[in-house]
Design an enzyme around this catalytic site. Structure first.
Site, PDB file in Angstrom:
ATOM      1  CE  LYS A 190      -3.987   2.126   2.257  1.00 23.03           C
ATOM      2  NZ  LYS A 190      -5.062   1.976   3.249  1.00 23.03           N
ATOM      3  CD  GLU A 196       8.076  -7.195   7.081  1.00 23.21           C
ATOM      4  OE1 GLU A 196       7.708  -7.495   8.228  1.00 23.21           O
ATOM      5  OE2 GLU A 196       7.738  -6.129   6.502  1.00 23.21           O
ATOM      6  N   GLY A 249      -5.558  -2.672   4.101  1.00 22.83           N
ATOM      7  CA  GLY A 249      -4.811  -3.786   3.546  1.00 22.83           C
ATOM      8  C   GLY A 249      -5.533  -5.113   3.623  1.00 22.83           C
ATOM      9  NE  ARG A 250      -7.955  -5.249   9.610  1.00 21.36           N
ATOM     10  CZ  ARG A 250      -7.420  -4.055   9.844  1.00 21.36           C
ATOM     11  NH1 ARG A 250      -6.277  -3.718   9.268  1.00 21.36           N
ATOM     12  NH2 ARG A 250      -8.016  -3.199  10.654  1.00 21.36           N
ATOM     13  CD  GLU A 335      -3.478  -6.049  10.697  1.00 19.05           C
ATOM     14  OE1 GLU A 335      -2.335  -6.483  10.906  1.00 19.05           O
ATOM     15  OE2 GLU A 335      -3.876  -5.694   9.562  1.00 19.05           O
ATOM     16  CG  HIS A 366      -6.990 -38.002  12.435  1.00 19.94           C
ATOM     17  ND1 HIS A 366      -7.180 -39.286  12.907  1.00 19.94           N
ATOM     18  CD2 HIS A 366      -7.884 -37.829  11.430  1.00 19.94           C
ATOM     19  CE1 HIS A 366      -8.142 -39.869  12.197  1.00 19.94           C
ATOM     20  NE2 HIS A 366      -8.587 -39.005  11.296  1.00 19.94           N
ATOM     21  CE  LYS A 477       5.585  -2.750  10.062  1.00 14.01           C
ATOM     22  NZ  LYS A 477       4.306  -2.630   9.337  1.00 14.01           N
TER      23      LYS A 477
END
Length: 504
Positions: A190, A196, A249-250, A335, A366, A477
């Site tokens: 964005k 990263e 963003g999400r 978030e 399982h 961060k």
């Protein structure tokens, strides 16, 4: 009575209501199933195996009125500044054509530009493209990854790798699969400053350079709300696909962030995805409170988190194509609603988002279902399944999958006594919800994801928090940047020792 007092009174009313055993609820009400099942856009939402009663629903409806749910919902669709801490509107619904007219027009223009670029790529204007290497993180990766994994498994248009982790192993694995001369690098950020993502992007460019690609930036597409940053980084303006700052963003897979999915699936499928989401938008926007699927789901969430004190909720996708859904929902829900203050800055007076976790059936049976059936924790469980199979094998595969899904919910509720051997007893009375899709089409997946988005918003309104900022991710961060820049500050002894041991 003030609004604050009225809201508090609603919560008190909810806490005062009895919580009957699930088995008793079915025994006493032959019409329970009809009253607690909603159907919309090819999705069936079965809330009957939760502890909500008619009285509980009435109390939640009163709470929704007290917090002005309809007003806040209208404000979001009108493009008002409901993300007050960041001074922004919340306009992801405009990306699928529902909302404030200027935002819808802007989104439509962005879509036109995206389709034009896709047509150019398919026409080999950027050379022969066989592979798509998409780098992003958070919402810039989770959404596209979910779409491609769910809908493009058998597509043969392009090979797609979506890399989010800054761990070089992830990027190396992706690059090992691709020929750099035929790879389209897609950089999604964005702000176009995400540490990263930009490090992964730089390494991908180096990979192309080392392989002798003549113009690596000519094979690069930028997806961003900050086009000037992308240009400064080296991407040509004709290869930049923008989206609005008011799209979080999400919530951004509907925007240009969905570019790799649109390439992999084809434009018609991407448009069907958008229309499926828009259909859920219209349902959420216009349905009455108790007939509103996202709001009803939020009532369930609030009941178990605030009334019953459940700290987690589990989501299990009984379909391999939806194996990334729990990962996607972790960011969307935690978030968005993992907050400790209300919109007005005052402390919340109860738990907010439950911890979202889950897995894929039948693998999870399982691994973790022992705790769900016999553990001391009460965990609301959500089962997501698809009626139509996604494979061409013996129908026994899909039949066994669905039988197991339905059996788990029945067992959680029903339980089994065993006075002779307590280790083999099942307490029962454990809640679950079922979401059943007729088929996993782009339209249905769009509706499902939009349902979860609106459910998250509805939860935020009921808790009086802002679901659309995410300041909680910033401090770590900032400290990471400080360590990289200055080596180390005066941190705690544990952190200092780790830095010294691992970084020298």
């Amino acid at each position: 009575m003030t609004d604050i007092a009225r809201i508090a009174a609603c919560w008190n009313d909810l806490k005062a209501l009895p919580v009957p055993d699930l088995r008793v609820l079915f025994q006493d009400d032959p019409d329970r199933l009809a009253a607690h099942v909603l159907e919309e856009s090819g999705l069936r939402f079965d809330f009957s195996k939760t502890h909500l009663t008619n009285d509980t629903l009435a109390a939640f409806e009163a709470l929704a009125q007290a917090v002005d749910f309809t007003g806040k919902r209208a404000a979001m669709f009108a493009g008002e500044t409901i993300n007050v801490t960041e001074g922004r509107a919340v306009e992801h619904t405009a990306e699928r054509g529902e909302g404030n007219a200027p935002a819808v027009d802007a989104a439509r223009e962005h879509k036109h530009r995206m389709r034009t670029l896709i047509d150019a790529i398919e026409g080999r204007a950027l050379g022969e493209i066989r592979h798509i290497l998409h780098v992003g993180i958070g919402g810039s990766a989770l959404g596209p990854d979910l779409l491609v994994n769910a809908l493009a498994r058998h597509a043969d248009r392009y090979d797609v790798a979506i890399v989010s982790n800054v761990d070089g192993v992830a990027l190396e694995d992706a690059m090992a699969r691709f020929d750099p001369h035929f790879t389209l690098l897609v950089v999604a950020s964005k702000t176009f400053t995400t540490t990263e993502t930009m490090l992964n992007a730089a390494s991908a460019i180096d990979w192309m350079v080392q392989a002798g690609v003549d113009d690596p930036y000519g094979q690069t597409i930028a997806l961003t709300a900050s086009p000037e940053q992308a240009i400064e980084w080296g991407v040509d303006g004709t290869r930049i696909l923008g989206f609005s700052e008011s799209v979080g963003g999400r919530y951004s897979l509907w925007s240009s962030i969905g570019f790799p999915a649109a390439l992999a699936l084809g434009w018609d499928a991407f448009e069907a995805l958008l229309e499926g989401a828009a259909a859920m938008d219209r349902h959420f926007r216009h349905a009455n409170l108790l007939a509103n699927a996202p709001l009803r789901a939020a009532f369930v969430d609030q009941f178990y988190a605030r009334i019953m004190g459940c700290q987690t909720r589990a989501v299990f996708a009984y379909d391999e194509r939806l194996r990334l859904l729990p990962d996607y929902l972790q960011q969307l829900e935690m978030e968005s609603n993992g907050k400790s203050v209300k919109v007005d800055g005052t402390p919340v007076d109860g738990p907010t988002a439950a911890i979202t976790w889950g897995g894929v059936g039948t693998d999870a049976q399982h691994a973790v279902f022992q705790l769900l059936h016999q553990g001391t924790h009460i965990v609301p469980v959500e089962f997501v399944a698809v009626t139509e199979p996604g494979d061409n094998l013996d129908p026994a595969h899909h039949q066994t999958l669905l039988v197991n899904c339905f059996a788990q919910g029945a067992a959680l509720m029903q339980g089994r006594e065993n006075g002779a051997d307590p280790a083999r007893a099942y307490p029962g009375n454990r809640p679950s919800t079922n979401i059943l899709l007729d088929a996993l089409t782009p339209h249905a997946l769009g509706s499902l994801i939009a349902f979860y988005e609106h459910r998250t918003f509805a939860n935020g309104v009921l808790m009086e928090i802002n679901s659309f900022d995410q300041f909680g991710v910033e401090l770590g961060k900032e400290i990471a940047r400080s360590i990289e820049k200055d080596g180390a500050e005066d941190f705690d002894p544990s952190t200092m020792a780790l830095i010294e041991r691992a970084l020298g």
